[in-house]
Each structure stands twice: as structure tokens, then as C-alpha cells.
Design a protein around this motif. Structure first.
Motif, PDB file in Angstrom:
ATOM      1  N   LEU A  45      -8.279  -5.850  10.055  1.00 34.59           N
ATOM      2  CA  LEU A  45      -6.753  -5.379   9.748  1.00 34.59           C
ATOM      3  C   LEU A  45      -5.813  -6.067  10.679  1.00 34.59           C
ATOM      4  O   LEU A  45      -4.759  -5.749  10.943  1.00 34.59           O
ATOM      5  CB  LEU A  45      -6.410  -3.830  10.008  1.00 34.59           C
ATOM      6  N   LEU A  63       0.794  -1.201  -0.077  1.00 34.31           N
ATOM      7  CA  LEU A  63       0.046   0.050  -0.003  1.00 34.31           C
ATOM      8  C   LEU A  63       0.635   1.084  -0.333  1.00 34.31           C
ATOM      9  O   LEU A  63       1.810   1.526   0.752  1.00 34.31           O
ATOM     10  CB  LEU A  63      -1.004   0.034   1.172  1.00 34.31           C
ATOM     11  N   ASP A  90      -2.688  -9.651   6.465  1.00 37.71           N
ATOM     12  CA  ASP A  90      -2.569  -9.142   4.907  1.00 37.71           C
ATOM     13  C   ASP A  90      -3.367  -9.947   4.209  1.00 37.71           C
ATOM     14  O   ASP A  90      -3.670  -9.725   2.947  1.00 37.71           O
ATOM     15  CB  ASP A  90      -1.090  -9.123   4.466  1.00 37.71           C
ATOM     16  N   THR A 105      -3.438   0.798   9.312  1.00 40.97           N
ATOM     17  CA  THR A 105      -3.185  -0.570   8.201  1.00 40.97           C
ATOM     18  C   THR A 105      -3.073  -1.631   9.426  1.00 40.97           C
ATOM     19  O   THR A 105      -2.975  -1.301  10.503  1.00 40.97           O
ATOM     20  CB  THR A 105      -2.105  -0.399   7.421  1.00 40.97           C
ATOM     21  N   GLN A 106      -2.382  -2.693   8.921  1.00 40.38           N
ATOM     22  CA  GLN A 106      -2.560  -3.651   9.977  1.00 40.38           C
ATOM     23  C   GLN A 106      -1.099  -3.460  10.774  1.00 40.38           C
ATOM     24  O   GLN A 106      -0.819  -3.927  11.879  1.00 40.38           O
ATOM     25  CB  GLN A 106      -2.184  -5.162   9.358  1.00 40.38           C
ATOM     26  N   VAL A 159       1.263   4.047   1.523  1.00 37.15           N
ATOM     27  CA  VAL A 159       0.651   4.947   2.610  1.00 37.15           C
ATOM     28  C   VAL A 159       1.407   6.214   2.896  1.00 37.15           C
ATOM     29  O   VAL A 159       0.570   7.205   3.038  1.00 37.15           O
ATOM     30  CB  VAL A 159       1.146   3.986   4.019  1.00 37.15           C
ATOM     31  N   ARG A 217      -2.481  -0.638  13.638  1.00 32.45           N
ATOM     32  CA  ARG A 217      -3.585  -0.452  14.091  1.00 32.45           C
ATOM     33  C   ARG A 217      -3.607  -0.895  15.458  1.00 32.45           C
ATOM     34  O   ARG A 217      -2.824  -1.693  15.998  1.00 32.45           O
ATOM     35  CB  ARG A 217      -4.527  -1.836  13.628  1.00 32.45           C
ATOM     36  N   ALA A 222      -7.456  -1.093   4.715  1.00 35.87           N
ATOM     37  CA  ALA A 222      -7.092   0.017   5.320  1.00 35.87           C
ATOM     38  C   ALA A 222      -8.223   1.084   5.318  1.00 35.87           C
ATOM     39  O   ALA A 222      -8.925   0.906   5.063  1.00 35.87           O
ATOM     40  CB  ALA A 222      -5.939   0.731   4.380  1.00 35.87           C
TER      41      ALA A 222
END
Length: 755
Positions: free
Chosen positions: A107, A66, A110, A82-83, A68, A86, A120
Motif C-alpha cells: 500500500l 475506495l 495507488d 489503505t495507503q 472506506v 498505513r 486495502a
């Protein structure tokens, strides 16, 4: 001594009875039509930020990257969740603490398990900035082939279906009965995936106030959601306030916690400010459940006189790759028609979609269109009128269990519905009727049924010194008119006029009203309200009958009745006094009591409890183009005691419209290459509009049921679908002579196969 009030079981003994049974207009109607009703997304706390979901465009695989930094660099973007960043959860989103806690995405890794899965969340000062930031994430995937459809994988027998039904149920020897039958039919029917598509999308506004959490979100189960959030975030339930006064439709889709709601709460924790997340229409097709597609095989056998001897109903359904919910499409077959041998069996296939869950009339809606079509085919094979065949096979006891029905006025529904429709003018053979414009005309019917459920709920009743009352319960109104119908029950429970009773609902700090689902909410909460009213009046009566200054002193043995805000001696109704006088003399500003509503286990063990109905439909079909129009429908329903005829008629008509949708309109179309829903919008996901809905009549048949609950209430929210879809499908056959078994009915099915 506590007086014998006779209030707890027989509301007819109550009081003036001027509220229950009246067609009172919706108490929230003016608020809604003027825009004053506040929905979840209307909440705008100080410092609010906006969140937008980024969702997967593949159905199976993992997120490889991603961008970001590009999203965070966009003006107005505050954070991207995102993961990797989070905030932690105290409980696993893939855990299963109870049967109603379905797994969801928050999240946690993946992996992509279905198209439109949240991958996300972009948080920004404005909705526009968050939307643009989400687009800049530009996800890349490592995709795997998507498994889509009823033949996507190897089928297996599920452990249970619905909410605990066995995957195989039998009584009698179906195979032997079919082998010896004079007439048999075997047919396969298919129904597509359906999505809820409520007018109000899912939304959440979350604000952390220290260790407390305030949430605005639409939900059909306040306290159940509160408990799930408490477990997920490791905080006491009493630290969570959920406000959900109005829902713009639910249909089961707002009954359970879903991943985007949790992400909204996590986002507020991450940024330390209130966050609003409103899910876009196309993103609703995935995380919030849907109705499973089905393939149903029915085998029926009958003797020479048209008496059923065997029914075998097999259903193939799908579930997601990570959860176990199976549409109980075959189970209504155990409840409807008399046959010495009935079997229901299932198999299932795992696919790469969001988990199919509860949609209005779960199981019974797709099951009924298949069963009612098969029953019509059997009637034709026996040379009998479809209604005459159903009456011949009328079940006096529930076939699957042998239990007597707690009440069943289905014969009256058949008779009165057929009379209003003019059914007996129907020719037996198809393609025998045309209108003045040359269109083929067909008449069809279907039997409606839905179980009369009841859950557990609570209410608190208050009587005040000024002679008014209040009723508090965390009930839900998603458009069915609960705030009005339950207020009517509250007014009668307190023996007051409805305008004298303040009805408070819609927040999680009120008594637990259970879940608004399964057409059980009025029965559940209504019983709790009724019992709370009886309890508070009993307390008030004890005050009066124990007070030597009261004209009711010593009336305990004779009993006391309540009427129009006053208590009276049962043996001498000239002796009574007002609620306010009793409380004033006792020095109390108010008096309160609680009540509960819960299923009667003994009655449920002894009786089969269902609502019933009969729906009759007329369709007109263009013989050249194959275009189908429903031109007339009549539905007759028996649903116990009717609290508000106006609300009930509205619900029945809504169900019948959904039946038209199931038969002719509604279908989610999936791209089998990508697993994405191709018509995830209200422009291409077809539901009936005004022009599609004909002259339609719904009415109730009088029915008294002393066993379902103290008020005799059965549900009406879902029964209108059952029977209606089959009636339309059967009318199409009668008009054209073409039996369509894959729904919705398509023009191509009729043009290709018609003369």
C-alpha cells in the motif's frame, strides 16, 4: 589434548550407523493425520482480529477511489487500512537490499501493477465481518491496457537470468556446426504460467508485544525473513520471533517475503491487537510468485552417425513491470548432452502480472520438457532409438564447463530404468502399438537432471547427563520429511538411537538453517548437524581423555570413537564409558557445541555437481477422442547418499506426478483484456488427481559422491519433475505420431492433427 575422532569427514567411521539409510516413518506423521500439527493459521492469541485483503480486479492503472466509510460502518469492522493510514515502514518495499529481496506491494501508493494486487485491508472482530467489509469497499479504477503474454511488449535481452546466469553463454561455433551438420532440426516449444497451489494458503498471525514482534507464518527461510522484517520495520532481528513448525507445501512460493505478510504486521501495528490474515485461494495468483511462461526455440545438429554437433537453446521469458527475475529455462542444456558447440540465449518481455519467481525446479522444469522433446525429434531424424541416441551423446564431463562430474551414475539409471520398464520391446516408429481395447499405446523417455546445491546453515548439538541428546536448528519441513531425515543424521552424529535425540526446529530463535529450497536443505542442514555432533563429541572426549579417573584417560593420541551413547578407545574398544558418566564426573548437566554447513568452494570450482535420472512413461490415447492417459511410469535416479529411502521415494514420486501435470494438465489461463487469471481455483486450474496417476515406480541407483559435502548428499525434491514431463510428451508422440510442442498437451492438438 583433543583426540583424533575422525568424525568431521567420514561418517562411516562414526559409530553404529543404524539411523542413516533406514526407511523410518515420518516423525510428524501422526500429528498431521490426527490434526494435532499446528499450522500458522491455527494460532489464536487473546484479542485476535481478522483481516481480509481487498485486491485489484485490473492489471494496470491506479485506484481512483475506495468506499472506506461504507466498509468501516459495517458491524464488526474495526479498521480499514489503505495507503492513507498505513503505518510507516523504515525501508522501501520497492527497494532492493539484496538479490533475494524482491519488490512487493505494501500500500505504498495507488498504482496497480497486476491483477490480485492488494489495494486495502479490512480488519474486523470476525472473519465474516472483514470479508463483508472488503466487499463494501467497491473500488473504482483508472485502468490502462494490460500487457499480457509472450508477445505483449518489445523483447529485450535481460542482464542476467535465474540467480545470476549470463543471458548468453556459448562454447564452440554453433552456427558453423549447424551449417555443416548431416541432420538438423529446429522446433519451438511453449509452456504456460504455473502457480504453486500448495494445500496450505499463505497466512500470518502477527502480534506486537511492545517493541517485540511475534509472528506465525509459513516460510521456507526463517532467518532470511526475520532479517527482511527487521529492516522493513527498523527493529533489531532479535526482537522478532517467527514460528513456522509446519508448512502445508511450499514449492518455492513460501521462500521469500511477500506483501500480504507485511500488511498483516502493519495491520497489527495499526490496531494495537493481534491480527490474523489468511489469503484466499484465488488471491494467491499474484503476490506470491509463479512460473514464467516460456517460448523456447531449439536448433540441433548431428552427423550421419547420430552424434550431436551443435545445440542452440533460446528462451523467451516474461517478468513483471517492476522487477527483474527471469526463468533460466535454457541453462540445463549446458549440463546434459555432449556436443562440441552449445549456445544458450534469452530475451524477455515485461508484462502486467505479479513477478514470476521460484517454482519447484525453477528453469529446469520448463527447460527440460523442451530439450527432451527436441532430443527425441533429433533421434527420430537420425533413425535412432531415443535411449540409444542419448547414450551415444552421453556427456562424460560437463559440456558447458569441461569440469568432471563429482559423480554421475546416469548410465546405470538408463540401464536399470529401461530394464524395469521393458524399453527394448519398443518399436521405433509411432502408432505401432495398441492395447486390447484399441487405444493407441506410446512409450517415451526423458533424462532427469538437477544441480546438487548446498547453502550455508548452522546447528547446535547437546549431550545430556541422562545419556540423551538434542539437536537444534531453524530448519523447515514443508512436507518433504526434513524433521525425520535430519533427526536421523542428528542421531548418527551423536551416536545415539533416534528415539534418544530431541530434534528442535521451526522457529527463528534457533541456529540459522538457511533456506529450504533448491533441493539443498538436507545437504545444508545435515552437514551442519553432522559437524555439530562431531564438535560436541570432541568436547566430551576431551573431558574424558583429560580426566585421570576415566578409562579413556590418555587416549588422545590413539583416538576415540563414539557408539551407542558411549566413547571407546580406538586402540582398545574394551575400554570405554557412557556419556552420562563423563558429564556426571565433570559436574555438568549437559555439554553443547555448534556446527556449520557450507559449500566447499574448492570442490565447486573443480567439479560439476548434479543429480541424474531417467524416466520412462507409457501413455494410452483414445484414437477417436484424443484423450490421453498415462498408464505406467518408471523413474531411476542417482542422488548420492540416501538418508531415508521412504522419504526419498515419496519425493521422487511427487516430482514425477508434477511432471505429468506439466505435460498434460497444468496451465494458468489469463484474460488478455483484463490481465486476470480466469482459473484461479483448484476446480479449474487442473492438477493430477488420483485417477490421473498410474502405476508409478521410482527407485534410486547406488551412487557415492565424496565431493558434494561430507555426507555425500544430493537433493531429490525437484529432479523428479525433470525428465518426467518430457517422457510423457515423447510417449504421446510415439502413440499418435503427432508432435505437440505447446504444453500442456490438449485433446484438440491430437484430434485435429491425427489420422
Amino acid at each position: 589434548m583433543t583426540p583424533e575422532l575422525n568424525l568431521s569427514r567420514d561418517p562411516a567411521h562414526l559409530r553404529h550407523g543404524s539411523n542413516i539409510g533406514q526407511p523410518i516413518s515420518r516423525r510428524d506423521g501422526v500429528l498431521k493425520v490426527t490434526g494435532a500439527a499446528r499450522y500458522a493459521a491455527d494460532s489464536n492469541p487473546r484479542g485476535l482480529l481478522y483481516a481480509v485483503l481487498a485486491v485489484s480486479s485490473i492489471a494496470r492503472g491506479c485506484v481512483a477511489s475506495l468506499d472506506v466509510e461504507a466498509a468501516k460502518a459495517h458491524p464488526g469492522v474495526v479498521e480499514v487500512m489503505t495507503q492513507a493510514n498505513r503505518p510507516p515502514l523504515a525501508d522501501d518495499p520497492d527497494g532492493k537490499p539484496n538479490p533475494f529481496a524482491f519488490r512487493f506491494e505494501a500500500l505504498q501508493n495507488d498504482r496497480v501493477r497486476y491483477a490480485n494486487q492488494p489495494i486495502a485491508l479490512v480488519i474486523a472482530e470476525t472473519l465474516e465481518a472483514a470479508t463483508e467489509g472488503a466487499a463494501l469497499l467497491a473500488p473504482r479504477y483508472e485502468a490502462e491496457p494490460a500487457r499480457i503474454g509472450l508477445d505483449a511488449d518489445k523483447p529485450y535481452v535481460p542482464p542476467v537470468v535465474g540467480m545470476g546466469f549470463p543471458a548468453e553463454s556459448r562454447h564452440g561455433d554453433v552456427d558453423a556446426a549447424l551449417a555443416s551438420a548431416d541432420k538438423t532440426i529446429e522446433a519451438v516449444y511453449e509452456t504456460p504460467p504455473h502457480y504453486h497451489n500448495a494445500m496450505e494458503p499463505h497466512a500470518i498471525v502477527a502480534e506486537w508485544q511492545g517493541d517485540k514482534l511475534v509472528i506465525d507464518t509459513p516460510t521456507q527461510g526463517l532467518v532470511m525473513m526475520q532479517a527482511r522484517i527487521a529492516a522493513l520495520f527498523g527493529i533489531p532481528p532479535e526482537n522478532i520471533l517467527i514460528r513456522s513448525p509446519f508448512l502445508g507445501g511450499g514449492f518455492g512460493g513460501k521462500g521469500l517475503m511477500a506483501g500480504p505478510q507485511v500488511l498483516g504486521i502493519l495491520a497489527a501495528k495499526l490496531v494495537g491487537r493481534p491480527v490474523k490474515l489468511v489469503v484466499r485461494r484465488e488471491q494467491l495468483y499474484g503476490p506470491f510468485g509463479h512460473r514464467s511462461p516460456t517460448r523456447q526455440t531449439l536448433r540441433l545438429g548431428a552427423n550421419a552417425e547420430g552424434q550431436l554437433s551443435a545445440i542452440h537453446h533460446h528462451a523467451r521469458v516474461v517478468t513483471s513491470s517492476f522487477e527483474d527475475f527471469y526463468e533460466s529455462a535454457a541453462h540445463l542444456t549446458h549440463t546434459l548432452y555432449a556436443s562440441p558447440a552449445i549456445a544458450t540465449t534469452y530475451d524477455a518481455v515485461r508484462v502486467d502480472t505479479g513477478t514470476p519467481l521460484f517454482v519447484r525446479a525453477p528453469g529446469i522444469a520448463p527447460g527440460s520438457i523442451a530439450l527432451e522433446s527436441a532430443v527425441d525429434e533429433m533421434a527420430e531424424a537420425c533413425g535412432l532409438d531415443p535411449l540409444a541416441f542419448r547414450v551415444k551423446n552421453y556427456a562424460e564431463i560437463e559440456p558447458g564447463t569441461g569440469k568432471p562430474f563429482s559423480s554421475k551414475a546416469l548410465r546405470e539409471c538408463y540401464t536399470q530404468g529401461a530394464q524395469r520398464f521393458g524399453w527394448w520391446e519398443r518399436p521405433l516408429k509411432p502408432r505401432m502399438m495398441r492395447d486390447k481395447d484399441g487405444f493407441l499405446v506410446g512409450w517415451g523417455m526423458g533424462t532427469a537432471t538437477f544441480h546438487a546445491l548446498m547453502f550455508a546453515g548452522q546447528a547446535r548439538a547437546v549431550i545430556r547427563r541422562d545419556g540423551t541428546g538434542a539437536m537444534e536448528t531453524g530448519s523447515h519441513d514443508m512436507g518433504q520429511g526434513a524433521w525425520t531425515a535430519l533427526a536421523q543424521i542428528a542421531a548418527d552424529a551423536l551416536a545415539l538411537d533416534i528415539d534418544q535425540v530431541a530434534y528442535k526446529a521451526g522457529t527463528s530463535d534457533l541456529p540459522d538453517a538457511g533456506i529450504a529450497g533448491g533441493s539443498a536443505h538436507t545437504a545444508t542442514v545435515g552437514t551442519a548437524i553432522h559437524n555439530a555432533g562431531a564438535a560436541v563429541i570432541a568436547k566430551l572426549a576431551e573431558l574424558a581423555t583429560s580426566d585421570q579417573r576415566s578409562p579413556l584417560f590418555g587416549a588422545g593420541n590413539a583416538g576415540v570413537i563414539a557408539r551407542n551413547g558411549r566413547l571407546f578407545r580406538r586402540d582398545d574398544e574394551s575400554r570405554g564409558e557412557a556419556y552420562g558418566d563423563i558429564l556426571a564426573r565433570a559436574g555438568l548437566a549437559e555439554i553443547d557445541a555448534s556446527g556449520t554447513g557450507a559449500p566447499d568452494a574448492a570442490a565447486n570450482e573443480q567439479y560439476a555437481m548434479h543429480s541424474h535420472g531417467a524416466v520412462f512413461a507409457e501413455v494410452k490415447v483414445d484414437p477417436d477422442l484424443g484423450q490421453v492417459r498415462v498408464s505406467r511410469m518408471v523413474g531411476a535416479f542417482a542422488a548420492g547418499r540416501i538418508i531415508n529411502p521412504k522419504m526419498v521415494q515419496s519425493q521422487l514420486l511427487g516430482g514425477m506426478i508434477w511432471g505429468v501435470s506439466l505435460a498434460l494438465h497444468e496451465e494458468a489461463i489469463t484474460d488478455h483484456r483484463t490481465g486476470r487469471i480466469m482459473n484461479a481455483n483448484l476446480g479449474e486450474y487442473h492438477v493430477p488427481v488420483n485417477a490421473d496417476i498410474p502405476a508409478m515406480e521410482a527407485f534410486t541407483v547406488e551412487e557415492h559422491d565424496p565431493y558434494v559435502n561430507p555426507l555425500g548428499i544430493k537433493g531429490v525434491g525437484e529432479i523428479g519433475i525433470t525428465g518426467s514431463a518430457g517422457a510423457v510428451a515423447n510417449a504421446v508422440w510415439h502413440a499418435t505420431g503427432v508432435r505437440v510442442r505447446r504444453f500442456p498437451v490438449r485433446i484438440s492438438d491430437l484430434v485435429r492433427r491425427a489420422d
